[in-house]
Write an enzyme that holds these catalytic residues in place. Sequence first.
Site, PDB file in Angstrom:
ATOM      1  CG  ASP A   7      -1.932   0.958   1.083  1.00 12.10           C
ATOM      2  OD1 ASP A   7      -2.194   1.546   0.156  1.00 12.10           O
ATOM      3  OD2 ASP A   7      -2.691   1.064   2.332  1.00 12.10           O
ATOM      4  CD  GLU A  37      -5.503  -0.729  -1.176  1.00 10.99           C
ATOM      5  OE1 GLU A  37      -5.301  -1.494  -0.248  1.00 10.99           O
ATOM      6  OE2 GLU A  37      -6.724   0.180  -0.835  1.00 10.99           O
TER       7      GLU A  37
END
Lengths: 436, 372
Positions: free
Chosen positions: A46, A140
């Site tokens: 992420d 992500e």
Amino acid sequence: MAGASNIFCRDCLTLTAPVRPRCPACGSPRVLSHPERDRLSIAHVDCDAFYATIEKRDAPELRDKPVIVGGGKRGVVSTACYIARTYGVRSAMPMFKALQACPHAVVIKPDMEKYARVGREVRRMMLELTPLVEPLSIDEAFLDLTGTERLHKASPAITLARFAQRVEKELGITISVGLSVNKFLAKIASDLDKPRGFSIIGEAGVDSFLAGKPVSIIHGIGAATQERLARAGLRTIDDIRARDPGEIVALVGKDGLRLHRLAHGIDTRKVDPVRETKSISAETTFNHDIRDVETLTPILWRLTEKLSFRLKKAGFAGRSVTLKLKTADFRTRTRSRSGFPPTQLARRLFDIAAPMLASECDGTAFRLIGIGASDLCDAALADTGDLADTESVRLARMERAVDNLRERFGKAAVVRGIGFAADAMRPADKKDDSRR
Amino acid sequence: MKVTVERAALLKSLGHVHRVVERRNTIPILSNVLLRAESGMLHLKATDLDLEVTEALAADVEMGGATTVPAHVLYDIVRKLPDGSQVSLETGGDTSQMLIRSGRSRFSLQALPESDFPDIAAGEMPHRFSLPAGELKRLIDKTQFAISTEETRYYLNGIYLHTIESNGMPVLRAVATDGHRLARVETAAPEGSAGMPGVIVPRKAVAEVQKLLEDADAQVSVELSPSKIRLSIGSVVLTSKLIDGTFPDYQRVIPTGNDKHLVVERASFAAAVDRVSTISSERGRAVKLALADGRLTLSVTNPDSGSATEELEVDYEAEPLDIGFNARYLLDITAQLDGDTALFKLADPGSPTLIQDREGASALYVLMPMRV
């Protein structure tokens, strides 16, 4: 492979002896130790405050200032940097509230193209690690690094740490990595010591890790489900574990089984690089609330053209059309139509959506409008015409010709008259990219 | 109001009008049936604002007047009363109640005032003609199955009724299509129908008319304006709004050059299609027709359940052809044909096929093929 080889420095990758608070080679405190380190291979990556980090990278004078990326004064916060977050600014917060919390924040209008460029770079680098990359959004993704040890001559943990360094060095942004036994736990792990984090949740530690955590840690439990669970006295993961799966199903429906399994850290979903596209849509938020159908219709036409363009590009056609409106007091209205032959043509999508819009315009003030296509099928099945429709085939040819012109001479080369009025109402922010 | 009627007569009339009333209504008065007693008759009226049905029956009127009561409740009460009984309907000083008495049964129903009852302002009906009930029933029966339910193309949600010249003769023609199949049926144009506007009669009105025609053998009178249609069938008068839209130019999609002719024995063809389609999936009910040298091979392949084939001796002399159709649609159409044989005029696997009883029949069907 116990002892020294299990612990390495996040910053210089040196393997280190156990129970050393700092890396002996570079002095960094960010040493990572985990007995299952070399056995885990499912990761969640992420990017940290993605949009804001990119803006800070491109304008170093902003590094020590709170930065909010989001639409004008009517829009919402897309991303807040970590400094802004200390003032309580959160994503999806209305901008006026964010500015109340942090009046000296620097607000930057989103430059989606720039972010998409960086996002693509990150993805490209991910794909050098493994073909099993499942993007969740622009910033992500899940990665399955199983069986890549020989290729990278390192365990997944080391490979990921190298990757984090490379992203930092080459793209100037930071990422957080979660490494675990499955997607559910990897996603939780990546969030544990953000930003610039690297967390591992091993199989042996799952039970003790989840113990005492609130149910909200399970991704996908919304406010409503949480509320329902809380009413039955289920607030923590332990509470769910203590019950029978059947009881949870009775409480929250068929999703209960999945919940119960997740509470035990069990998640058998694979990292799937090609996630099925379920719907394609386009939406926009206005600078000022709009009530009248005459103003909304041209905006709807522009969005429909955008939707049609996306459908054509993706090779899909819709068998269902949904109109979305958000009222000035943030209530969302959606209206759907289906049962028509599949289409990807702007004209046909518009002819379906426009009457729905007209019947919603009852004087209510709207802040957002969107249009989406779902129940998707292959474009080859679209707009073939039938016994009651001798127009579509001709219309499809016409739109293809217009698309070709636009490709060569720009989007403004051909504009349908109905779209002219939309120019007067430029959207407030470009939060319109959605594919699920 | 005070009126006495025979239970059987009232039940029959209520049976005609109460179907129009929607089971769920947001406007309370639309759940009600209007009752008006005057000069020896009891008049009934029900509406859903698009469709209105009225009927009058002989009654013993003691005191004239009008009221409205819940239609389905009244129908159920009258239905359950013993055969051969007399029913008295009465509103007294309290107009919010209507009293129903029959034998030793008494009911009191909440009533709403007559003045609130909506009226489909019919206005001027400049076109009128009449035709035998049987002919109208034929026009409806043979086209109704092809009416579309698609909301987006609302102009297909009814039967397109219009007059046109066919083989040098003026005809009244009914057309319905859902895009996949099209039904076109005609009858000699009744006197006075020439010059009527082409109108689209909505599905619900069509279904109601069809039921009313079941026990009618007399003439039906038809009145038309550009926005409404009124049919008088015996003592029942049905008035409906028309669909405000343009019916597509269906003539363009009726193939004229299909030169591969197939003649099948209708009943055995339908039975065979029905048999092989047993194993087809819900979503794609395609049946393949393979034609060569006087032989038709019907086949269905469903990857989930298996396959089926059946052979039929047919009359087919053109070059071999493989073409697919939706089995359900084939059965719908063959069920509407009258003769012992059916004539298929085919072109190629991608073009519409024409289906008729025989050359020149007044009913004609067009079916889109499916990819198989």
